[in-house]
Scaffold this motif. Structure first.
Motif, PDB file in Angstrom:
ATOM      1  N   VAL A  35       0.849  -1.196   0.000  1.00 45.44           N
ATOM      2  CA  VAL A  35       0.000   0.000   0.000  1.00 45.44           C
ATOM      3  C   VAL A  35       0.881   1.241   0.000  1.00 45.44           C
ATOM      4  N   GLY A  36       0.635   2.141  -0.923  1.00 45.20           N
ATOM      5  CA  GLY A  36       1.383   3.398  -0.982  1.00 45.20           C
ATOM      6  C   GLY A  36       0.679   4.481  -0.182  1.00 45.20           C
ATOM      7  N   CYS A  37       1.447   5.223   0.625  1.00 47.44           N
ATOM      8  CA  CYS A  37       0.884   6.296   1.453  1.00 47.44           C
ATOM      9  C   CYS A  37       1.705   7.562   1.278  1.00 47.44           C
ATOM     10  N   LYS A  38       1.048   8.633   0.919  1.00 49.13           N
ATOM     11  CA  LYS A  38       1.743   9.899   0.713  1.00 49.13           C
ATOM     12  C   LYS A  38       1.448  10.882   1.843  1.00 49.13           C
ATOM     13  N   ARG A  39       2.485  11.568   2.286  1.00 49.45           N
ATOM     14  CA  ARG A  39       2.328  12.625   3.283  1.00 49.45           C
ATOM     15  C   ARG A  39       2.010  13.929   2.550  1.00 49.45           C
ATOM     16  N   VAL A  40       0.845  14.504   2.864  1.00 46.40           N
ATOM     17  CA  VAL A  40       0.396  15.731   2.190  1.00 46.40           C
ATOM     18  C   VAL A  40      -0.041  16.766   3.219  1.00 46.40           C
ATOM     19  N   ILE A  41      -0.174  17.998   2.768  1.00 47.90           N
ATOM     20  CA  ILE A  41      -0.740  19.032   3.632  1.00 47.90           C
ATOM     21  C   ILE A  41      -2.175  18.640   3.974  1.00 47.90           C
ATOM     22  N   ASP A  42      -2.532  18.757   5.238  1.00 48.82           N
ATOM     23  CA  ASP A  42      -3.857  18.343   5.686  1.00 48.82           C
ATOM     24  C   ASP A  42      -4.957  19.044   4.893  1.00 48.82           C
ATOM     25  N   TYR A  43      -6.028  18.295   4.607  1.00 51.63           N
ATOM     26  CA  TYR A  43      -7.110  18.816   3.761  1.00 51.63           C
ATOM     27  C   TYR A  43      -7.782  20.057   4.347  1.00 51.63           C
ATOM     28  N   ALA A  44      -7.702  20.234   5.677  1.00 50.16           N
ATOM     29  CA  ALA A  44      -8.382  21.362   6.321  1.00 50.16           C
ATOM     30  C   ALA A  44      -7.540  22.641   6.337  1.00 50.16           C
ATOM     31  N   VAL A  45      -6.290  22.554   5.882  1.00 51.84           N
ATOM     32  CA  VAL A  45      -5.384  23.706   5.914  1.00 51.84           C
ATOM     33  C   VAL A  45      -5.621  24.592   4.693  1.00 51.84           C
ATOM     34  N   LYS A  46      -5.630  25.894   4.911  1.00 49.27           N
ATOM     35  CA  LYS A  46      -5.738  26.834   3.789  1.00 49.27           C
ATOM     36  C   LYS A  46      -4.356  26.979   3.153  1.00 49.27           C
ATOM     37  N   ILE A  47      -4.258  26.658   1.889  1.00 49.23           N
ATOM     38  CA  ILE A  47      -2.984  26.656   1.182  1.00 49.23           C
ATOM     39  C   ILE A  47      -2.531  28.082   0.888  1.00 49.23           C
ATOM     40  N   ARG A  48      -1.233  28.338   1.109  1.00 49.21           N
ATOM     41  CA  ARG A  48      -0.652  29.658   0.795  1.00 49.21           C
ATOM     42  C   ARG A  48       0.512  29.478  -0.177  1.00 49.21           C
ATOM     43  N   VAL A  49       0.549  30.330  -1.194  1.00 52.71           N
ATOM     44  CA  VAL A  49       1.629  30.285  -2.178  1.00 52.71           C
ATOM     45  C   VAL A  49       2.881  30.931  -1.589  1.00 52.71           C
ATOM     46  N   ARG A  50       4.026  30.313  -1.836  1.00 54.80           N
ATOM     47  CA  ARG A  50       5.287  30.850  -1.345  1.00 54.80           C
ATOM     48  C   ARG A  50       5.607  32.185  -2.027  1.00 54.80           C
ATOM     49  N   PRO A  51       6.368  33.058  -1.348  1.00 58.84           N
ATOM     50  CA  PRO A  51       6.721  34.355  -1.949  1.00 58.84           C
ATOM     51  C   PRO A  51       7.468  34.227  -3.279  1.00 58.84           C
ATOM     52  N   ASP A  52       8.275  33.146  -3.436  1.00 58.35           N
ATOM     53  CA  ASP A  52       9.018  32.992  -4.689  1.00 58.35           C
ATOM     54  C   ASP A  52       8.172  32.379  -5.806  1.00 58.35           C
ATOM     55  N   LYS A  53       6.909  32.045  -5.489  1.00 60.95           N
ATOM     56  CA  LYS A  53       5.949  31.501  -6.457  1.00 60.95           C
ATOM     57  C   LYS A  53       6.432  30.204  -7.116  1.00 60.95           C
ATOM     58  N   LYS A  54       7.255  29.447  -6.393  1.00 62.24           N
ATOM     59  CA  LYS A  54       7.735  28.164  -6.903  1.00 62.24           C
ATOM     60  C   LYS A  54       7.028  26.969  -6.259  1.00 62.24           C
ATOM     61  N   GLY A  55       6.099  27.255  -5.369  1.00 72.19           N
ATOM     62  CA  GLY A  55       5.383  26.192  -4.680  1.00 72.19           C
ATOM     63  C   GLY A  55       4.492  26.762  -3.611  1.00 72.19           C
ATOM     64  N   VAL A  56       4.076  25.924  -2.663  1.00 70.79           N
ATOM     65  CA  VAL A  56       3.223  26.369  -1.566  1.00 70.79           C
ATOM     66  C   VAL A  56       3.978  26.251  -0.250  1.00 70.79           C
ATOM     67  N   VAL A  57       3.531  26.981   0.737  1.00 69.94           N
ATOM     68  CA  VAL A  57       4.174  26.979   2.051  1.00 69.94           C
ATOM     69  C   VAL A  57       3.909  25.643   2.744  1.00 69.94           C
ATOM     70  N   THR A  58       4.984  24.972   3.153  1.00 70.95           N
ATOM     71  CA  THR A  58       4.853  23.679   3.834  1.00 70.95           C
ATOM     72  C   THR A  58       5.415  23.710   5.260  1.00 70.95           C
ATOM     73  N   GLU A  59       6.310  24.657   5.543  1.00 70.46           N
ATOM     74  CA  GLU A  59       6.914  24.722   6.877  1.00 70.46           C
ATOM     75  C   GLU A  59       5.899  25.213   7.907  1.00 70.46           C
ATOM     76  N   GLY A  60       5.842  24.516   9.036  1.00 75.23           N
ATOM     77  CA  GLY A  60       4.915  24.889  10.093  1.00 75.23           C
ATOM     78  C   GLY A  60       3.468  24.619   9.762  1.00 75.23           C
ATOM     79  N   VAL A  61       3.231  23.812   8.741  1.00 72.78           N
ATOM     80  CA  VAL A  61       1.871  23.510   8.293  1.00 72.78           C
ATOM     81  C   VAL A  61       1.543  22.057   8.641  1.00 72.78           C
ATOM     82  N   LYS A  62       0.330  21.828   9.120  1.00 74.62           N
ATOM     83  CA  LYS A  62      -0.074  20.471   9.496  1.00 74.62           C
ATOM     84  C   LYS A  62      -0.128  19.559   8.273  1.00 74.62           C
ATOM     85  N   HIS A  63       0.487  18.369   8.413  1.00 73.29           N
ATOM     86  CA  HIS A  63       0.459  17.357   7.363  1.00 73.29           C
ATOM     87  C   HIS A  63      -0.256  16.112   7.878  1.00 73.29           C
ATOM     88  N   SER A  64      -0.754  15.317   6.954  1.00 73.52           N
ATOM     89  CA  SER A  64      -1.398  14.053   7.315  1.00 73.52           C
ATOM     90  C   SER A  64      -1.317  13.104   6.130  1.00 73.52           C
TER      91      SER A  64
END
Length: 251
Positions: free
Chosen positions: A5-34
């Protein structure tokens, strides 16, 4: 039957996603994952197959940075037997693509000599819906995507799958690859005793290179943008005014 069974760690579905200042991805630090919700459903179905004495062993695999071990432990607490962590650096994890994951899972399936690869139909962070299909292609195994019901029929698996027009029932030979849809089951909560037991379960650690897989990115992210803000609506008094406004806007 042995199940991977494959399991991926992702940002929790209830978290509001924020785009990083460099616009190369989303903010993941200090964000709840599940655990990816669809992968959680896949784990639950694998555990149910074991409870029915259909499966003998459940191997849980996750590909990512060191924190992915938490996701594996969660799956082990749900009923998985042992884990495999394919570790990549945080930078590599950001550029990891479905083709890389598929190659790793295919090699793990061959290495572990499993009869079934069970995956979520997609991950809620990239919504690619590609990994299960490509894993089946790489292994040259039958595939049953978007499963909403799985039963054993003789030496085959009967899968009810969700399609655009309704439901389709197919039978697949084993070994095979199945992807879990939302209505397949309701995942259980891991109990405290099982969480404690999961800490003692075996977890192997590998690198992609150990499986002969190159994780060099195939694509480059140019820019990540927030979706445009929806314009405010306007009210009209009657149909004639509506038609008039549509004409003004060139519809």
């Amino acid at each position: 039957m042995r199940i991977l069974v494959g399991c991926k760690r992702v940002i929790d579905y209830a978290v509001k996603i924020r785009v990083r200042p460099d616009k190369k991805g989303v903010v993941t630090e200090g964000v709840k994952h599940s655990m990816n919700p669809f992968d959680e459903i896949a784990v639950e179905e694998a555990v149910r197959l074991k409870e029915k004495k259909i499966a003998k062993e459940i191997i849980v695999a996750s590909i990512g940075a060191a924190q992915s071990q938490e996701t594996i432990r969660t799956a082990l607490a749900m009923g998985g037997d042992r884990g495999v962590h394919v570790e990549v650096s945080a930078a590599e994890a950001e550029t990891l693509q479905p083709i890389h994951v598929s190659k790793i899972l295919a090699e793990l399936a061959k290495k572990e000599k499993v009869d079934l690869v069970f995956l979520g139909k997609q991950a809620i962070d990239d919504d690619s819906n590609q990994t299960a299909q490509m894993t089946a292609a790489l292994l040259d195994w039958p595939q049953a995507m978007f499963a909403s019901k799985v039963e054993q029929k003789d030496d085959k698996l009967e899968v009810v799958r969700e399609i655009d027009g309704g439901l389709e029932t197919i039978r697949v030979n084993m070994p095979c690859v199945i992807s879990a849809d939302l209505r397949l089951n309701e995942p259980r909560y891991a109990t405290l005793p099982n969480i404690m037991k999961a800490k003692k379960k075996k977890m192997d650690k590998l690198k992609p290179s150990d499986l002969g897989v190159d994780v060099t990115p195939r694509i480059e992210v140019i820019s990540v943008e927030d979706p445009p803000v929806r314009e405010a609506g306007a009210t009209v008094a009657d149909v004639d005014e509506l038609v008039s406004k549509l004409k003004e806007k060139g519809f």
